[in-house]
Write an enzyme that holds these catalytic residues in place. Structure first.
Site, PDB file in Angstrom:
ATOM      1  N   ASP A   1       0.835  -1.205   0.000  1.00  0.00           N
ATOM      2  CA  ASP A   1       0.000   0.000   0.000  1.00  0.00           C
ATOM      3  C   ASP A   1       0.868   1.253   0.000  1.00  0.00           C
ATOM      4  O   ASP A   1       0.618   2.204  -0.751  1.00  0.00           O
ATOM      5  CB  ASP A   1      -0.911  -0.022   1.228  1.00  0.00           C
ATOM      6  CG  ASP A   1      -1.741   1.238   1.366  1.00  0.00           C
ATOM      7  OD1 ASP A   1      -2.611   1.488   0.515  1.00  0.00           O
ATOM      8  OD2 ASP A   1      -1.504   2.008   2.334  1.00  0.00           O
TER       9      ASP A   1
ATOM     10  N   GLU B   1      -1.936  -5.515  -3.312  1.00  0.00           N
ATOM     11  CA  GLU B   1      -0.998  -4.731  -2.504  1.00  0.00           C
ATOM     12  C   GLU B   1       0.063  -5.631  -1.888  1.00  0.00           C
ATOM     13  O   GLU B   1       1.257  -5.284  -1.868  1.00  0.00           O
ATOM     14  CB  GLU B   1      -1.759  -3.977  -1.409  1.00  0.00           C
ATOM     15  CG  GLU B   1      -2.628  -2.845  -1.935  1.00  0.00           C
ATOM     16  CD  GLU B   1      -3.497  -2.219  -0.864  1.00  0.00           C
ATOM     17  OE1 GLU B   1      -3.889  -1.056  -1.018  1.00  0.00           O
ATOM     18  OE2 GLU B   1      -3.817  -2.914   0.134  1.00  0.00           O
TER      19      GLU B   1
END
Length: 229
Positions: free
Chosen positions: A41, A113
């Site tokens: 992320d 992610e």
């Protein structure tokens, strides 16, 4: 096979593909992917910001922020996950599979992610290696989709209101899991401006809960503005 799935360390890729629900049902099968998700992320936020900074030299901070949010939001990351072939490679628990986990945007985006974070580590923490595989994905996002999503992002709209009317400091979100199951958790988020809570929201992911909190804050701000007229 997409380059993002070609690893030197197969155990690292396996961890990135492993959801908490799978580990819950198979406790001897290693770690789940949440730490890698955290890393991915952060990498995607940085790389998308740098990418947009170079692509749109004429755009200001607010516009770039909206575009970045649109480029790495849950729906778009889920599409990236399917594009690179993660949808059927995710290691999910039986309950998550029965609930349609292979098509769940939250699970797809989280896994994407995690794989980005793992790929970064597998390439000796070389940011260039990640840039080479994610920028072509960014390039393929239609311009109008970015603009549509950017225009409706509630977190960015609330941040713009706060910075215009109260303080240059962005609002802060405090999010925690309050229930649900390992494969279908429920989160509640509160959005603060300084020490004051402006909105509260619930969702099946942290992102959804924070979005709902921002929407709640925007609705309250709008109502307060009406009452002051």
């Amino acid at each position: 096979m997409h380059k993002l799935l070609i690893f030197n360390n197969d155990k690292l890729l396996r961890c990135a593909l492993t959801h908490r629900s799978y580990v819950h049902e198979n406790p001897t099968q290693g770690e789940h992917n949440e730490r890698l998700e955290f890393l991915g992320d952060a990498l995607l936020n940085f790389l998308s910001g740098e990418y947009l900074y170079r692509r749109y030299p004429e755009k200001g901070e607010d516009e770039l922020t909206r575009r970045r949010s649109a480029l790495v939001d849950e729906k778009q990351l889920a599409k990236f996950a399917i594009e690179v072939g993660l949808d059927l490679r995710m290691r999910l628990g039986k309950g998550a599979i029965l609930d349609g986990g292979f098509q769940n945007p939250n699970l797809l985006s989280s896994t994407f992610e995690a794989v980005v974070g793992a790929y970064y580590l597998d390439n000796n923490s070389d940011i260039e290696a990640i840039r080479k595989v994610v920028e072509p994905l960014f390039d393929a996002v239609p311009e109008n989709i970015v603009e549509i999503r950017a225009s409706v992002d509630s977190k960015n709209r609330f941040q713009e209101w706060v910075q215009k009317n109260i303080t240059p400091t962005p609002p802060k979100y405090v999010t925690e899991q309050v229930g649900g199951y390992s494969h279908a958790p429920e989160f509640v988020a509160k959005v603060f401006v300084g020490e004051k809570v402006y909105g509260v929201g619930r969702g099946r992911s942290k992102k959804d809960a924070e979005k709902a909190a921002a929407e709640d804050a925007l609705a309250k701000v709008k109502e307060t503005s009406k009452n002051l007229l």
